[in-house]
Design an enzyme around this catalytic site. Sequence first.
Site, PDB file in Angstrom:
ATOM      1  N   ASN A  86     -37.159 -39.146  14.625  1.00  0.00           N
ATOM      2  CA  ASN A  86     -37.404 -40.812  14.852  1.00  0.00           C
ATOM      3  C   ASN A  86     -35.983 -41.091  14.764  1.00  0.00           C
ATOM      4  OD1 ASN A  86     -37.430 -43.566  14.420  1.00  0.00           O
ATOM      5  ND2 ASN A  86     -39.026 -43.335  12.624  1.00  0.00           N
ATOM      6  N   ARG A 116     -40.154 -40.367  18.639  1.00  0.00           N
ATOM      7  CA  ARG A 116     -40.707 -41.793  18.434  1.00  0.00           C
ATOM      8  C   ARG A 116     -39.814 -42.501  19.390  1.00  0.00           C
ATOM      9  NH1 ARG A 116     -39.181 -46.509  14.311  1.00  0.00           N
ATOM     10  NH2 ARG A 116     -40.582 -47.903  14.961  1.00  0.00           N
ATOM     11  N   HIS A 176     -45.177 -50.990  16.289  1.00  0.00           N
ATOM     12  CA  HIS A 176     -45.952 -50.078  15.303  1.00  0.00           C
ATOM     13  C   HIS A 176     -47.313 -49.651  15.829  1.00  0.00           C
ATOM     14  CE1 HIS A 176     -43.943 -53.142  12.097  1.00  0.00           C
ATOM     15  NE2 HIS A 176     -43.197 -52.127  12.197  1.00  0.00           N
ATOM     16  N   HIS A 218     -50.059 -53.918   8.982  1.00  0.00           N
ATOM     17  CA  HIS A 218     -48.974 -53.069   8.888  1.00  0.00           C
ATOM     18  C   HIS A 218     -47.778 -53.827   8.036  1.00  0.00           C
ATOM     19  CE1 HIS A 218     -46.276 -49.634   9.546  1.00  0.00           C
ATOM     20  NE2 HIS A 218     -45.355 -50.480   9.448  1.00  0.00           N
ATOM     21  N   LEU A 219     -47.732 -53.681   6.732  1.00  0.00           N
ATOM     22  CA  LEU A 219     -46.571 -54.649   6.118  1.00  0.00           C
ATOM     23  C   LEU A 219     -45.734 -53.701   5.439  1.00  0.00           C
ATOM     24  CD1 LEU A 219     -49.373 -56.770   3.941  1.00  0.00           C
ATOM     25  CD2 LEU A 219     -48.324 -57.055   6.382  1.00  0.00           C
ATOM     26  N   ARG A 259     -37.117 -60.633   9.132  1.00  0.00           N
ATOM     27  CA  ARG A 259     -37.205 -61.382  10.181  1.00  0.00           C
ATOM     28  C   ARG A 259     -38.080 -62.683   9.770  1.00  0.00           C
ATOM     29  NH1 ARG A 259     -39.218 -56.201  12.872  1.00  0.00           N
ATOM     30  NH2 ARG A 259     -37.400 -55.124  13.434  1.00  0.00           N
ATOM     31  N   ASP A 296     -37.130 -56.815  -0.531  1.00  0.00           N
ATOM     32  CA  ASP A 296     -38.048 -55.751  -1.226  1.00  0.00           C
ATOM     33  C   ASP A 296     -38.974 -56.488  -2.324  1.00  0.00           C
ATOM     34  OD1 ASP A 296     -38.989 -53.729  -2.932  1.00  0.00           O
ATOM     35  OD2 ASP A 296     -37.529 -52.651  -2.471  1.00  0.00           O
ATOM     36  N   MET A 297     -40.305 -56.150  -1.707  1.00  0.00           N
ATOM     37  CA  MET A 297     -41.367 -56.951  -2.517  1.00  0.00           C
ATOM     38  C   MET A 297     -41.450 -56.600  -3.907  1.00  0.00           C
ATOM     39  SD  MET A 297     -43.682 -58.989  -2.019  1.00  0.00           S
ATOM     40  CE  MET A 297     -43.951 -59.417  -0.286  1.00  0.00           C
ATOM     41  N   GLY A 303     -48.087 -53.072   1.935  1.00  0.00           N
ATOM     42  CA  GLY A 303     -49.595 -52.888   2.346  1.00  0.00           C
ATOM     43  C   GLY A 303     -50.212 -51.748   1.279  1.00  0.00           C
ATOM     44  N   GLU A 335     -47.054 -41.983  10.546  1.00  0.00           N
ATOM     45  CA  GLU A 335     -46.492 -42.062  11.969  1.00  0.00           C
ATOM     46  C   GLU A 335     -46.141 -40.695  12.439  1.00  0.00           C
ATOM     47  OE1 GLU A 335     -44.679 -45.604  10.667  1.00  0.00           O
ATOM     48  OE2 GLU A 335     -44.673 -46.442  12.611  1.00  0.00           O
TER      49      GLU A 335
HETATM   50  P1  AMP Z   1     -41.799 -49.382   4.907  1.00  0.00           P
HETATM   51  O1  AMP Z   1     -41.014 -50.274   5.887  1.00  0.00           O
HETATM   52  O2  AMP Z   1     -43.192 -49.327   5.274  1.00  0.00           O
HETATM   53  O3  AMP Z   1     -41.075 -48.114   4.470  1.00  0.00           O
HETATM   54  O4  AMP Z   1     -41.789 -50.218   3.498  1.00  0.00           O
HETATM   55  C1  AMP Z   1     -40.837 -50.920   3.024  1.00  0.00           C
HETATM   56  C2  AMP Z   1     -40.924 -51.944   1.940  1.00  0.00           C
HETATM   57  O5  AMP Z   1     -41.983 -51.494   1.193  1.00  0.00           O
HETATM   58  C3  AMP Z   1     -39.863 -52.009   0.913  1.00  0.00           C
HETATM   59  O6  AMP Z   1     -38.782 -53.120   1.331  1.00  0.00           O
HETATM   60  C4  AMP Z   1     -40.527 -52.900  -0.165  1.00  0.00           C
HETATM   61  O7  AMP Z   1     -40.456 -54.117  -0.137  1.00  0.00           O
HETATM   62  C5  AMP Z   1     -42.100 -52.242  -0.120  1.00  0.00           C
HETATM   63  N1  AMP Z   1     -42.664 -51.476  -1.168  1.00  0.00           N
HETATM   64  C6  AMP Z   1     -42.415 -50.158  -1.430  1.00  0.00           C
HETATM   65  N2  AMP Z   1     -42.814 -49.841  -2.314  1.00  0.00           N
HETATM   66  C7  AMP Z   1     -43.352 -50.689  -3.132  1.00  0.00           C
HETATM   67  C8  AMP Z   1     -44.027 -51.197  -4.341  1.00  0.00           C
HETATM   68  N3  AMP Z   1     -44.343 -50.169  -5.037  1.00  0.00           N
HETATM   69  N4  AMP Z   1     -44.416 -52.448  -4.630  1.00  0.00           N
HETATM   70  C9  AMP Z   1     -44.177 -53.309  -3.727  1.00  0.00           C
HETATM   71  N5  AMP Z   1     -43.539 -53.216  -2.617  1.00  0.00           N
HETATM   72  C10 AMP Z   1     -43.187 -51.899  -2.296  1.00  0.00           C
END
Ligand code: AMP
Length: 411
Positions: free
Chosen positions: A12, A95, A184, A212-213, A245, A286-287, A336, A388
């Site tokens: 990727n 990818r 995605h 897909h979050l 975004r 970052d959540m 998610g 993926e």
């Molecule tokens: P991804 O793009 O699928 O790798 O997702 C990355 C995002 O997932 C990060 O920016 C975080 O906002 C979120 N994330 C990862 N781990 C956690 C967690 N334990 N609790 C809440 N959000 C998370």
Amino acid sequence: MSPSPTRVLVLNSGSSSVKYQLLDMRDSSRLAVGLVERIGEQTSRLKHTCLGSGDTREAVGPIADHEAALKAVAEELGRDGLGLDSPELAAIGHRVVHGGMFFTEPTVIDDAVLAEIERLIPVAPLHNPANLTGIRTAQALRPDLPQVAVFDTAFHTTMPESAARYAIDPRIADRYRIRRYGFHGTSHAYVSRATARLLGKTPEEVNVIVLHLGNGASASAVQGGRCVDTSMGLTPLEGLVMGTRSGDLDPAVIFHLARVGGMSMDEIDTLLNKRSGLFGLCGDNDMREIRRRIDEGDAAAQLAFDIYVHRLKKYIGAYCAVLGRVDAVAFTAGVGENAAPVREAAVAGLEGLGLAVDPGLNAVRGDEPRLISPAGARVAVAVVPTDEELEIATQTYALVGTGSAPVGNNS
Ligand code: AMP
């Protein structure tokens, strides 16, 4: 006679990074995983893990370009006896973000395929050039090996014209190839099938809304295994609120920023893609950090969360209407899979649509697909971890393993 090769290397390639995984397709197990970051800088970093031995190696130092990065990856794999020269390597799966309407399936790469991916650069200026560089470098390292492109857009090419077309003059849309492509797709395909499996059904039997979050985020409506709508559009900017975004906004905001705000197109592009979403709203994308700030009573973080969830809820409702009958809603990717408060808030108040989350089940953490809706719920709500790389490896191996590798457009 030597046994047929069973390993697939998944690459990727991003603009300044390469993620990779080596899988053995006899049992879909990982042999090695790794990442090269900050390519082109003085502080490039390569992190490599061999799953067999459990060894992880990390190196920081200048890696000039993708060619140097892939050579370093090949060297690391070689140190574990998993080198690119191994006769057990069946193929490399890449990818590729944008396959337009031309690539509806994974495709063995030849010169014509490379030319088409190149022709799509105007609609994917950030992604396709990096993907092409990764492919060309891998080809130079193993010219004899089949290389397969797996497109992020392919799963969405089944959308009906009513969902895929924007309401603009079709002559202009066609001239500039403007339509909803969606992204995605590899994840939406994998998760919708895994959700059907979780329900003990075939993909053809179920209608699923996939959310897909991740840092990028998208929703899709999947009817009997085929995508019928998705939230990302010509580019990944449309739809849900994401890490950086904006997702949906009135297109006139762009005219306004240009005419009244005096911003250039590049400035607006950067604002909406890199400085908006959760980050633009509260300074964090970052959540985990946003939840921590909410727990401390931070009003900006709370509002960012509320806007994120409101948009998500609107898409769930819209896709209930698109599908008519919904069997499952599946949450996947970083947010998610991990953020129980997001799942709870997104479904709250949707009992009228048959949607609910059991707080106890929602709080359980795990790596396996699982239901979080109360027993007997009309619509299953599920957490389904995406994979993926496995999907790319599976599609790649299916293509080269059968010996019927089609080239170009298979539709
Ligand atoms: P991804 O793009 O699928 O790798 O997702 C990355 C995002 O997932 C990060 O920016 C975080 O906002 C979120 N994330 C990862 N781990 C956690 C967690 N334990 N609790 C809440 N959000 C998370």
